[in-house]
Design a protein around this motif. Structure first.
Motif, short mmCIF file in Angstrom:
data_model
loop_
_atom_site.label_atom_id
_atom_site.label_comp_id
_atom_site.label_asym_id
_atom_site.label_seq_id
_atom_site.Cartn_x
_atom_site.Cartn_y
_atom_site.Cartn_z
N ALA A 185 110.47 -35.07 -30.54
CA ALA A 185 109.83 -36.27 -30.94
C ALA A 185 108.95 -37.08 -29.83
O ALA A 185 109.15 -36.88 -28.74
CB ALA A 185 110.86 -37.21 -31.49
N LYS A 186 108.02 -37.90 -30.13
CA LYS A 186 107.23 -38.77 -29.14
C LYS A 186 108.57 -39.57 -28.58
O LYS A 186 109.31 -40.12 -29.36
CB LYS A 186 106.46 -39.77 -30.00
N PRO A 187 108.54 -39.81 -27.42
CA PRO A 187 107.58 -39.76 -26.19
C PRO A 187 107.47 -38.49 -25.50
O PRO A 187 106.56 -38.37 -24.80
CB PRO A 187 107.96 -40.91 -25.29
N GLY A 196 97.78 -36.57 -35.07
CA GLY A 196 99.13 -36.03 -34.27
C GLY A 196 100.23 -37.28 -34.82
O GLY A 196 100.37 -38.34 -33.98
N SER A 197 100.98 -36.83 -35.60
CA SER A 197 101.91 -37.87 -36.52
C SER A 197 103.40 -37.40 -36.33
O SER A 197 103.46 -36.15 -36.27
CB SER A 197 101.45 -38.20 -37.49
N ALA A 198 104.37 -38.24 -36.30
CA ALA A 198 105.74 -38.00 -36.26
C ALA A 198 106.28 -37.77 -37.70
O ALA A 198 107.37 -37.27 -38.06
CB ALA A 198 106.61 -38.95 -35.81
N SER A 199 105.62 -38.18 -38.48
CA SER A 199 105.88 -38.31 -40.04
C SER A 199 105.72 -36.89 -40.87
O SER A 199 104.90 -36.33 -40.63
CB SER A 199 105.15 -39.37 -40.86
N LYS A 200 107.05 -36.55 -41.46
CA LYS A 200 106.80 -35.54 -42.35
C LYS A 200 106.28 -35.49 -43.77
O LYS A 200 105.70 -34.55 -44.37
CB LYS A 200 108.26 -34.86 -42.46
N ASN A 201 105.90 -36.75 -43.86
CA ASN A 201 104.64 -36.87 -45.17
C ASN A 201 103.35 -37.26 -44.83
O ASN A 201 102.71 -37.83 -45.69
CB ASN A 201 105.50 -38.32 -45.62
N ALA A 202 102.81 -36.84 -43.62
CA ALA A 202 101.64 -36.99 -43.28
C ALA A 202 100.76 -36.47 -44.04
O ALA A 202 99.67 -37.25 -44.38
CB ALA A 202 101.38 -36.59 -41.61
N LEU A 254 111.29 -48.84 -34.37
CA LEU A 254 111.61 -47.47 -34.84
C LEU A 254 110.25 -47.02 -35.14
O LEU A 254 109.93 -45.69 -35.60
CB LEU A 254 112.03 -47.56 -36.48
N LYS A 255 108.89 -47.63 -34.67
CA LYS A 255 107.70 -47.27 -35.00
C LYS A 255 107.33 -45.99 -34.13
O LYS A 255 107.58 -45.89 -32.70
CB LYS A 255 106.58 -48.26 -34.48
N GLY A 256 106.72 -45.26 -34.80
CA GLY A 256 106.78 -43.70 -34.01
C GLY A 256 107.71 -42.95 -33.79
O GLY A 256 107.78 -41.63 -33.20
N VAL A 257 108.97 -43.32 -33.97
CA VAL A 257 110.07 -42.72 -33.98
C VAL A 257 110.67 -41.80 -35.05
O VAL A 257 109.99 -42.28 -36.27
CB VAL A 257 111.41 -43.66 -33.64
N ASP A 273 96.98 -41.10 -34.52
CA ASP A 273 98.36 -41.20 -35.24
C ASP A 273 97.99 -41.75 -36.38
O ASP A 273 97.02 -42.13 -36.86
CB ASP A 273 99.16 -42.23 -34.09
N LEU A 274 99.22 -41.60 -37.42
CA LEU A 274 99.05 -42.09 -38.73
C LEU A 274 99.35 -43.34 -39.15
O LEU A 274 98.71 -44.33 -39.26
CB LEU A 274 99.59 -40.93 -39.86
N ASP A 275 100.85 -43.61 -39.13
CA ASP A 275 101.49 -44.76 -39.50
C ASP A 275 101.08 -45.88 -38.25
O ASP A 275 101.46 -45.46 -37.39
CB ASP A 275 102.94 -44.88 -39.50
P1 B16 Z 1 108.77 -39.64 -42.10
P2 B16 Z 1 103.46 -41.76 -36.96
C1 B16 Z 1 106.19 -42.05 -37.68
O1 B16 Z 1 104.67 -41.99 -38.13
C2 B16 Z 1 106.39 -43.72 -38.17
O2 B16 Z 1 105.73 -44.53 -37.24
C3 B16 Z 1 107.83 -43.83 -37.86
O3 B16 Z 1 108.20 -45.09 -38.44
C4 B16 Z 1 108.65 -42.82 -38.94
O4 B16 Z 1 109.94 -42.93 -38.79
C5 B16 Z 1 108.28 -41.59 -38.37
O5 B16 Z 1 106.72 -41.46 -38.58
C6 B16 Z 1 108.92 -40.38 -39.51
O6 B16 Z 1 108.47 -40.32 -40.51
O7 B16 Z 1 110.08 -40.18 -42.37
O8 B16 Z 1 107.81 -39.89 -43.07
O9 B16 Z 1 108.99 -37.95 -41.51
O10 B16 Z 1 103.31 -43.58 -36.23
O11 B16 Z 1 103.92 -40.92 -35.87
O12 B16 Z 1 102.39 -41.36 -37.78
#
Ligand code: B16
Ligand code: MG
Length: 218
Positions: A144-146, A113-119, A44-47, A9-11
């Motif tokens: 989205a996760k889960p 494997g991250s939920a972030s669009k900024n990864a 909100l973590k991972g959400v 995961d990233l964040d």
């Molecule tokens: P973005 P991860 C998640 O990253 C964050 O934990 C979560 O707080 C955030 O809302 C989500 O990415 C979306 O991020 O707004 O940058 O697209 O922990 O899955 O790496």
């Protein structure tokens, strides 16, 4: 030596961007008259971004039009991008490079494997993008996760069976996603929060070379 898939995961696992997400969400919430605490931020973590805003609006008992919703999401992301603009390698969490380099030395498959669009943007800033053979982020998934989609996609692209993958995650939703994908889940954070994970460590400084070797060979 066997080849396993290690999915990060990233964040909250590679970098501590949770604090920047918090600052950007808090600014937005306060601007629209909603209180927002650090405890709520935990949830909100991972959400995903969409789900995060839905939760904040629900906590504040507020309904907005679809256009306003899109505007608020864009605003949060603009502020978030400002917060992360000057991120550098010194924001990589302790011992993450050591573990990544060890896995590369041992010829293991490595994915994000991250939920972030900024990864991708963040990985470039901290100079780690080359370390990842595969990147699956918020732009590549519909669920989205889960939901396990993000990790199953990563395993698929790595060409490693799900049961041979190991996921490092700091969020409850992410640990649940890894478990649903039938992967080994390693929680990074507090044991009482991440109790559904196969193993939990406070951070990567607690993970020994012997443990990594065990993951590779078992
Ligand atoms: P973005 P991860 C998640 O990253 C964050 O934990 C979560 O707080 C955030 O809302 C989500 O990415 C979306 O991020 O707004 O940058 O697209 O922990 O899955 O790496
Ligand atoms: Mg995370």
């Amino acid at each position: 030596m066997s080849k396993k898939g290690f999915i990060f995961d990233l964040d909250g696992v590679i970098v501590d961007t949770a604090k920047y997400h918090f600052l950007a969400w808090k600014k937005l919430a306060n601007e629209i008259g909603i209180d927002f605490s650090i405890e709520q931020n935990e949830q909100l973590k991972g959400v995903s971004r969409v789900k995060s805003l839905e939760k904040i609006l629900a906590w504040g008992n507020k309904e907005v039009s679809q256009d306003k919703f899109m505007e608020l999401m864009a605003k949060k992301n603009t502020d978030y991008l400002d917060f992360i603009a000057s991120m550098k390698e010194d924001e990589i969490l302790p011992d993450v490079p050591k573990v990544l380099n060890h896995l590369i030395d041992k010829n293991q498959a490595i994915a994000l494997g991250s939920a972030s669009k900024n990864a991708r943007n963040i990985l470039r800033k901290v100079n780690l993008i080359e370390q990842f053979e595969v990147i699956v982020d918020g732009n590549d998934v519909t669920k989205a996760k889960p939901d396990p989609e993000v990790f199953l996609n990563a395993a698929n692209s790595l060409k490693i069976k799900a049961k041979d993958c190991i996921v490092f995650e700091d969020s409850v939703a992410g640990v649940q996603a890894a478990n649903k994908a039938n992967m080994v889940s390693i929680g990074i954070g507090e044991k009482d929060v991440l109790h559904e994970a196969s193993y939990v460590f406070k951070d990567f400084t607690e993970i020994s070379v012997a443990f990594i070797e065990k993951l590779i060979n078992e």
